[in-house]
Design an enzyme around this catalytic site. Structure first.
Site, PDB file in Angstrom:
ATOM      1  N   HIS A 129       0.830  -1.209   0.000  1.00 31.88           N
ATOM      2  CA  HIS A 129       0.000   0.000   0.000  1.00 31.88           C
ATOM      3  C   HIS A 129       0.863   1.258   0.000  1.00 31.88           C
ATOM      4  O   HIS A 129       1.602   1.517   0.941  1.00 31.88           O
ATOM      5  CB  HIS A 129      -0.888  -0.017   1.245  1.00 31.88           C
ATOM      6  CG  HIS A 129      -1.856   1.102   1.344  1.00 31.88           C
ATOM      7  ND1 HIS A 129      -1.951   1.887   2.468  1.00 31.88           N
ATOM      8  CD2 HIS A 129      -2.786   1.557   0.474  1.00 31.88           C
ATOM      9  CE1 HIS A 129      -2.905   2.773   2.301  1.00 31.88           C
ATOM     10  NE2 HIS A 129      -3.435   2.602   1.096  1.00 31.88           N
ATOM     11  N   HIS A 160      -0.601  10.762  -1.937  1.00 33.88           N
ATOM     12  CA  HIS A 160      -1.947  10.370  -1.532  1.00 33.88           C
ATOM     13  C   HIS A 160      -2.894  11.539  -1.335  1.00 33.88           C
ATOM     14  O   HIS A 160      -3.994  11.573  -1.893  1.00 33.88           O
ATOM     15  CB  HIS A 160      -1.894   9.545  -0.238  1.00 33.88           C
ATOM     16  CG  HIS A 160      -3.246   9.119   0.237  1.00 33.88           C
ATOM     17  ND1 HIS A 160      -3.992   9.856   1.148  1.00 33.88           N
ATOM     18  CD2 HIS A 160      -4.009   8.040  -0.079  1.00 33.88           C
ATOM     19  CE1 HIS A 160      -5.134   9.251   1.368  1.00 33.88           C
ATOM     20  NE2 HIS A 160      -5.181   8.144   0.644  1.00 33.88           N
TER      21      HIS A 160
END
Length: 290
Positions: free
Chosen positions: A41, A83
């Site tokens: 991730h 992100h």
């Protein structure tokens, strides 16, 4: 927010076996493999600053094939990997550009982003790490022979970003038959964005991030190959309901769940029957589920 339990050097030292293919790559068979695919991730973000080249390398050092990342677009049209929609949490933007609040990615040029330190917030050993462009990230994954689960972030903020992503993927050699069939998945929380990718390149494997109601799953199966829900929202019945359907490529829908960082939760997710687990600590999840 996850708690760091090891250093990147620990990860690099743990040269473990190669990861498996994402579910979309597996041939159809009466029985699935027991161990789910492990996806790093934002890279191995438990061991290195998320979405940096160092995080991709940390996953590679652990033998993890699949890397997830997040893509935004700068003011001058460059695709970059990070992100959040703003730069505050993972860079020193407040010090470098103190008068540019709220420090949204879309308000900065690629050259301005290249001045930012995207590593020291995580650890001093990563001081000087940069926000990579998508092109740089693709080149690093290619060097490492890794595979990419690419998330389109906030697509409504960046009209046309789907076409931009496909253009960069093509320019970087990621849209040939081998990459498209075995090394690339594009996902988003935005259903319309996933639909656009499918319309532009029907051959690309796509994923929808979320947990649609079971009654709505057939409509998603028209344009996506994967339903990728939060671990907290699923159980064995839901996973089975997804997997009973076939996606646009005639294969059953896959389930990759996120973000699972504890061994006990990874075992539960495996026992639910998920096809993949997205995690900040890919070695922990792999060891627990293999």
């Amino acid at each position: 927010m996850f708690v760091r339990t090891a250093t990147a050097s620990t990860a690099a030292a743990a040269l473990l076996g190669a990861g498996a293919l994402l579910p979309a790559d597996r041939p159809e068979a009466p029985e699935r493999q027991t161990a789910p695919v492990v996806v790093a991730h934002r890279g191995a973000s438990g061991y290195a600053p998320e979405n940096t080249l160092a995080a991709a390398d940390a996953a590679d050092a652990l033998g993890i094939d699949w890397v997830e990342n997040d893509v935004h677009r700068t003011r001058d049209g460059e695709l970059v990997v990070l992100h959040d929609t703003n730069l505050k949490r993972t860079t020193d933007v407040e010090q470098v550009f103190p008068d540019r609040a709220p420090w949204a990615v879309k308000d900065f040029t690629a050259a301005e982003l290249a001045k930012l330190d995207a590593g020291s917030w995580f650890g001093t050993q990563f001081t000087g790490a940069r926000v990579p462009t998508l092109t740089q990230f693709l080149h690093r994954l290619e060097r490492n022979r890794q595979k990419l689960l690419l998330e389109i972030k906030s697509p409504a903020t960046y009209p046309g970003i789907e076409r931009d992503i496909i253009r960069v993927l093509g320019r970087s050699g990621w849209l040939d038959r081998s990459h498209v069939r075995n090394r690339l998945v594009i996902q988003s929380f935005g259903a319309e964005s996933v639909k656009k990718v499918h319309a532009l390149r029907p051959d690309i494997t796509t994923g929808f991030l979320g947990t649609p109601a079971v009654a709505d799953l057939p409509s998603y199966a028209a344009f996506t190959d994967q339903i990728n829900p939060s671990y907290a929202t699923i159980g064995a019945d839901y996973v089975a309901a997804v997997q009973r359907l076939k996606g646009p490529h005639g294969k059953r829908l896959r389930v990759n769940t996120w973000t699972v960082n504890k061994a006990a939760d990874a075992v539960k997710a495996r026992d639910y029957g998920v096809d993949g687990i997205i995690t900040n600590f890919p070695d922990v999840v792999r060891d627990a589920t293999s």
